[in-house]
Design a protein around this motif. Structure first.
Motif, PDB file in Angstrom:
ATOM      1  N   UNK A 114       0.829  -1.207   0.000  1.00  0.00           N
ATOM      2  CA  UNK A 114       0.000   0.000   0.000  1.00  0.00           C
ATOM      3  C   UNK A 114       0.861   1.255   0.000  1.00  0.00           C
ATOM      4  N   UNK A 115       1.607   1.491  -1.076  1.00  0.00           N
ATOM      5  CA  UNK A 115       2.496   2.653  -1.089  1.00  0.00           C
ATOM      6  C   UNK A 115       1.740   3.985  -1.106  1.00  0.00           C
ATOM      7  N   UNK A 116       2.274   4.939  -0.359  1.00  0.00           N
ATOM      8  CA  UNK A 116       1.806   6.339  -0.401  1.00  0.00           C
ATOM      9  C   UNK A 116       3.069   7.186  -0.481  1.00  0.00           C
ATOM     10  N   UNK A 117       3.430   7.589  -1.703  1.00  0.00           N
ATOM     11  CA  UNK A 117       4.683   8.324  -1.923  1.00  0.00           C
ATOM     12  C   UNK A 117       5.855   7.593  -1.257  1.00  0.00           C
TER      13      UNK A 117
ATOM     14  N   UNK B 158      11.580   4.103  -3.131  1.00  0.00           N
ATOM     15  CA  UNK B 158      11.748   2.933  -4.001  1.00  0.00           C
ATOM     16  C   UNK B 158      12.352   1.748  -3.268  1.00  0.00           C
ATOM     17  N   UNK B 159      13.277   2.014  -2.367  1.00  0.00           N
ATOM     18  CA  UNK B 159      13.919   0.898  -1.648  1.00  0.00           C
ATOM     19  C   UNK B 159      12.928   0.161  -0.752  1.00  0.00           C
ATOM     20  N   UNK B 160      11.982   0.894  -0.158  1.00  0.00           N
ATOM     21  CA  UNK B 160      10.957   0.248   0.661  1.00  0.00           C
ATOM     22  C   UNK B 160      10.035  -0.604  -0.207  1.00  0.00           C
ATOM     23  N   UNK B 161       9.652  -0.071  -1.363  1.00  0.00           N
ATOM     24  CA  UNK B 161       8.759  -0.793  -2.274  1.00  0.00           C
ATOM     25  C   UNK B 161       9.430  -2.067  -2.776  1.00  0.00           C
ATOM     26  N   UNK B 162      10.687  -1.970  -3.173  1.00  0.00           N
ATOM     27  CA  UNK B 162      11.382  -3.141  -3.715  1.00  0.00           C
ATOM     28  C   UNK B 162      11.600  -4.203  -2.649  1.00  0.00           C
ATOM     29  N   UNK B 163      11.894  -3.785  -1.411  1.00  0.00           N
ATOM     30  CA  UNK B 163      12.063  -4.761  -0.334  1.00  0.00           C
ATOM     31  C   UNK B 163      10.757  -5.506  -0.070  1.00  0.00           C
ATOM     32  N   UNK B 164       9.647  -4.784  -0.093  1.00  0.00           N
ATOM     33  CA  UNK B 164       8.344  -5.420   0.116  1.00  0.00           C
ATOM     34  C   UNK B 164       8.048  -6.412  -0.998  1.00  0.00           C
ATOM     35  N   UNK B 165       8.291  -6.008  -2.244  1.00  0.00           N
ATOM     36  CA  UNK B 165       8.048  -6.891  -3.393  1.00  0.00           C
ATOM     37  C   UNK B 165       8.902  -8.160  -3.302  1.00  0.00           C
ATOM     38  N   UNK B 166      10.173  -7.988  -2.994  1.00  0.00           N
ATOM     39  CA  UNK B 166      11.079  -9.133  -2.897  1.00  0.00           C
ATOM     40  C   UNK B 166      10.666 -10.083  -1.776  1.00  0.00           C
ATOM     41  N   UNK B 167      10.215  -9.510  -0.673  1.00  0.00           N
ATOM     42  CA  UNK B 167       9.801 -10.357   0.445  1.00  0.00           C
ATOM     43  C   UNK B 167       8.566 -11.182   0.084  1.00  0.00           C
TER      44      UNK B 167
ATOM     45  N   UNK C 216      -1.506  -8.526  -3.262  1.00  0.00           N
ATOM     46  CA  UNK C 216      -2.405  -7.531  -3.839  1.00  0.00           C
ATOM     47  C   UNK C 216      -1.811  -6.129  -3.669  1.00  0.00           C
ATOM     48  N   UNK C 217      -1.296  -5.542  -4.763  1.00  0.00           N
ATOM     49  CA  UNK C 217      -0.850  -4.143  -4.668  1.00  0.00           C
ATOM     50  C   UNK C 217      -2.046  -3.190  -4.704  1.00  0.00           C
ATOM     51  N   UNK C 218      -2.019  -2.177  -3.850  1.00  0.00           N
ATOM     52  CA  UNK C 218      -3.052  -1.138  -3.828  1.00  0.00           C
ATOM     53  C   UNK C 218      -2.338   0.202  -3.713  1.00  0.00           C
ATOM     54  N   UNK C 219      -2.337   0.965  -4.791  1.00  0.00           N
ATOM     55  CA  UNK C 219      -1.647   2.258  -4.771  1.00  0.00           C
ATOM     56  C   UNK C 219      -2.543   3.302  -4.113  1.00  0.00           C
ATOM     57  N   UNK C 220      -2.188   3.694  -2.896  1.00  0.00           N
ATOM     58  CA  UNK C 220      -3.009   4.654  -2.150  1.00  0.00           C
ATOM     59  C   UNK C 220      -2.556   6.101  -2.337  1.00  0.00           C
TER      60      UNK C 220
ATOM     61  N   UNK D  63      -2.431   9.972   9.047  1.00  0.00           N
ATOM     62  CA  UNK D  63      -3.508   9.714   8.079  1.00  0.00           C
ATOM     63  C   UNK D  63      -3.113   8.608   7.112  1.00  0.00           C
ATOM     64  N   UNK D  64      -1.858   8.566   6.724  1.00  0.00           N
ATOM     65  CA  UNK D  64      -1.382   7.482   5.843  1.00  0.00           C
ATOM     66  C   UNK D  64      -1.639   6.124   6.487  1.00  0.00           C
TER      67      UNK D  64
END
Length: 262
Positions: free
Chosen positions: A55-58, A61-70, A84-88, A115-116
């Motif tokens: 659930x990325x909110x701005x 990239x390193x956080x997103x890639x680590x989540x994907x790899x995990x 399930x990716x959900x772009x918030x 709020x995020x």
């Protein structure tokens, strides 16, 4: 710590709780950090369904890639895991645009950071209700019961907390035992609520091992005047957060009506 036995205990606890609640599995937000990595791996080991939400909110990239790899690693080892990716980000931006401007920008940034977390909680419960899953929390003992370093009704809004009795250093120990990727084990802890590279230590002013030390000293009945220099500073930091966030760690206050008034 008997790490293997601790892992088995948590996995069995998770499975038993879900079955007794007549739920099909778990949903968890995977951030790319150690806490969500360990919690998701523990949930996966139950053999029940596990839905991992990104659930990325701005997000960096390193956080997103680590989540994907995990999540890919989980799916490779556990057939019960789905993703399930959900772009918030657009949702968050629309909400920000709809809110009135305020004079205090620092207070506004803090409120929007929380709020995020609350947008993510809402998303988790959408899927939980849809699929009859439980929302698994990722808070550890230092965050949940030491300094209250989480968002009330954000990442604090969960159905059950599998690692909330583990100190942060113990979470790392479990992560290493479970085979969590080194990139997650080595990454500085961050709540990921600011859209920049600030770490938890940057925000708090103390590391998790230092906070664990302070938590242990408080349990022994120690006070700030018992320490000097860095130890005194760390103890003050711990007590400041513990005091300010106490409202998160106690039950919601209820106004009891005297029986004579009813």
């Amino acid at each position: 710590m008997q790490t293997d036995k601790v892992v088995d205990h948590i996995v069995e606890w998770l499975k038993e709780y879900a079955i007794n609640a007549k739920m099909k599995g778990f949903v968890i937000g995977v951030s790319g950090g150690i806490d969500s990595a360990v919690t998701s791996a523990l949930c996966a080991r139950t053999g029940l369904d596990l839905l991992c939400l990104e659930m990325p909110i701005h997000q960096g990239e390193n956080q997103v890639s680590r989540a994907e790899n995990h999540i890919k690693w989980l799916q490779k080892h556990y057939p019960n895991v789905s993703r399930q990716p959900v772009n918030l980000t657009p949702v968050f931006d629309q909400l920000v645009a709809a809110l009135p401007a305020v004079d205090n920008e620092e207070e506004r940034h803090m409120s929007l950071a929380n709020t995020r977390a609350r947008l993510r909680m809402t998303t988790l419960y959408y899927f939980a209700a849809l699929l009859r899953y439980l929302v698994a929390g990722t808070g550890n003992k230092v965050e949940d019961f030491g300094i209250g370093f989480y968002t009330k009704y954000g990442d604090g809004g969960v159905d059950l907390s599998p690692i909330a009795d583990l100190l942060k250093t113990e979470v790392y120990e479990v992560g290493s035992f479970l085979g969590v990727h080194k990139e997650i084990l080595m990454a500085p802890p961050t709540d990921g609520l600011w859209g920049d590279h600030r770490t938890d230590e940057d925000q708090i002013g103390a590391s998790y091992p230092e906070l664990e030390w302070a938590m242990a000293q408080e349990a022994k009945g120690k006070h700030v005047h018992d320490f000097e220099n860095r130890e005194a500073e760390v103890f003050r930091i711990y007590k400041k957060y513990n005091s300010a966030n106490k409202h998160k760690m106690i039950p919601i206050p209820i106004c009891k009506i005297p029986i004579t008034l009813k």
